[in-house]
Design an enzyme around this catalytic site. Sequence first.
Site: not given
Length: 259
Positions: A44, A83, A115, A182
């Site tokens: 994204d 994503d 996520e 991340e």
Amino acid sequence: MALTIQHLISWKQQGRSIITLTAWDYAIAQLLDTAGVDIILVGDSLGMVALGYETTLPLTLDAMLHHAAAVRRGVKRALIVCDLPFLSYQESISQAINTAGRVLKETGVQAVKLEGGHPQAIETVSRLSAIGIPVMGHIGLTPQSVHLLGYRQQGQTPMDAERIITEAIALENAGAFAIVLEHIPSFLAAQITAKLAIPTIGIGAGPNCDGQVLVTADLLGLSEKQPPFAKSYVNLRHIITEAVGEFSWEVREGKFPQS
């Protein structure tokens, strides 16, 4: 030979690093695939690097489907992961199934990424995996939570580090086939990688993950701004600007096209 999830699991066991980059169109995807990239992520982040948004949040599902289908047409070998955009899966399990199903059916990619490691995200991963939709997790800094977390490094306190470890284990148990880590401390990424049987893909998480991912626009020097953990291997902004400038000069001076 087209790559599969089983290849990734085998590579973790063998200690073979997994190469991941992002793509947003046919041309970039074809180049990455030809270069031998293992996973091509239709991230994204394309909302920022391709569409000019300030964050990933405005990106719609329809836009993501459009770009993912273009990427798929350019790839013969790599595993493609797409994503799920903000608010296309968080409302309910039913919404997540519908969104992920559309992504696989309408674009031809092989897996989705979402996520978070909170209980609702874990349940979503479990349900999607149970019906045969491969899911990659993503924890640590999660860009869709930018207004809550910002872009700062996550997992800096013992409590936060323990939470991220717990999330990683829960995602694996729920059926995730890999997890993006991340912007977390290197020691934390190393701990998680050692605990999991599935691959970890790091971005700003140090050298001890099973693979690494960068936003391709950062790698190519196309981005106006880069995160501190990115690296540019070439400055295409400069090269392209010079090339366009040379073309413009030749046209103005009557040197192109030649008679």
